[in-house]
Write an enzyme that holds these catalytic residues in place. Structure first.
Site, PDB file in Angstrom:
ATOM      1  N   CYS A  56       0.840  -1.200   0.000  1.00  0.00           N
ATOM      2  CA  CYS A  56       0.000   0.000   0.000  1.00  0.00           C
ATOM      3  C   CYS A  56       0.884   1.263   0.000  1.00  0.00           C
ATOM      4  O   CYS A  56       1.665   1.458   0.943  1.00  0.00           O
ATOM      5  CB  CYS A  56      -0.920  -0.013   1.215  1.00  0.00           C
ATOM      6  SG  CYS A  56      -1.890   1.493   1.410  1.00  0.00           S
ATOM      7  N   CYS A  59       0.278   3.495   3.068  1.00  0.00           N
ATOM      8  CA  CYS A  59       0.872   2.904   4.277  1.00  0.00           C
ATOM      9  C   CYS A  59       2.374   3.149   4.314  1.00  0.00           C
ATOM     10  O   CYS A  59       2.952   3.413   5.387  1.00  0.00           O
ATOM     11  CB  CYS A  59       0.581   1.409   4.320  1.00  0.00           C
ATOM     12  SG  CYS A  59      -1.172   0.985   4.335  1.00  0.00           S
TER      13      CYS A  59
END
Length: 278
Positions: A56, A59
């Site tokens: 991600c 993230c």
């Protein structure tokens, strides 16, 4: 001398670089790692938990801020943790993670979702100024320790097991995809039959069926309102039967008396007819 100074400058830079790199890699992270086995430690104390995935991009951008925030954990008396949803699918099911990254605050088993800015300063203010009190906690029905979320966690783990088994059948054993689906269909039907038999067995143990004998109903007595008309009808029927029997006896007696009279008449008529002939 100048030549020696030129050699010392790159050498010093190289030494500093070699000293800094092991220190950077050897520094211990203050972020704790939560798994399906140790997640119950969240139920005690104050926590900030991040759910992330290695692939991600959001993230990855959050990681430096999260690591810096974790360094303040001891001063703020809060434990900072993270969960990799690609490896801990059970925890992902318990919290119903639908977006990444997702951040939760936990205080003595009461969970709240953090929806504010994702910077170190905002994280620190959220804890130090107790801004989490303004956030509505997650309902106990949907808490990670509830029966509903425990079932959801089991379903998530089952889905991962099915996916792993499918890849094992197709790639390792060389079965076609339809063969793998056939195996899962057979297993589903068999497990359904076994579960049904088990439920019937449990139902018979706790609630055994009783054979009921047919109850004989007593004859109904006529109500007093209809008893008098019935008696009258019975009396009329008896009277009609008596009249019929009397008429039959009279007819029989009449039939038995008629033949002698006809004989007498014939006898009386006989001499008169003979006189007429003379």
């Amino acid at each position: 001398m100048a030549h020696l100074g030129r050699l010392l400058v790159p050498l010093a830079a190289l030494v500093l670089l070699l000293w800094a790199v092991p220190g950077a890699h050897g520094r211990r992270s203050n972020v704790r790692v939560l798994t399906d086995e140790n997640w119950t430690s969240l139920l005690e104390g104050e926590w900030m938990i991040e759910f992330y995935a290695p692939w991600c991009p959001a993230c990855q951008n959050l990681q430096p801020e999260w690591e810096s925030f974790a360094e303040w954990g001891e001063d703020l008396e809060v434990k900072v943790a993270k969960v990799d949803v690609t490896e801990q699918t059970g925890l992902s099911g318990r919290f119903i993670i639908t977006a990444l990254p997702s951040i939760y605050h936990c205080k003595d088993g009461e969970f709240r979702r953090y929806l504010g800015p994702r910077t170190k300063k905002d994280f620190i203010n959220f804890i130090s100024e107790k801004e989490w009190k303004n956030v509505e906690p997650v309902s106990s029905w949907f808490g990670p320790s509830s029966v509903l979320m425990t079932t959801m966690s089991a379903l998530f783990q089952l889905s991962v097991y099915i996916r792993t088994s499918h890849s094992y059948f197709v790639h390792d054993l060389g079965l076609p995809a339809w063969g793998s689906y056939l195996v899962f269909a057979f297993a589903t039907v068999l497990s359904g039959l076994m579960l049904g038999l088990f439920m019937i067995f449990v139902a018979d143990c706790f609630c055994p069926s009783k054979r009921r004998k047919p109850q004989q109903q007593p004859p109904k007595k006529p109500s007093p309102e209809f008893s008098q008309p019935l008696k009258k009808v019975e009396e009329e029927q008896e009277a009609d039967e008596e009249d019929v029997s009397e008429e039959e006896t009279e007819n029989i007696e009449g039939a038995s008396k008629d033949p002698p009279q006809s004989g007498i008449r014939q006898r009386c008529v006989g001499p008169s007819s003979a006189a007429d002939k003379s």
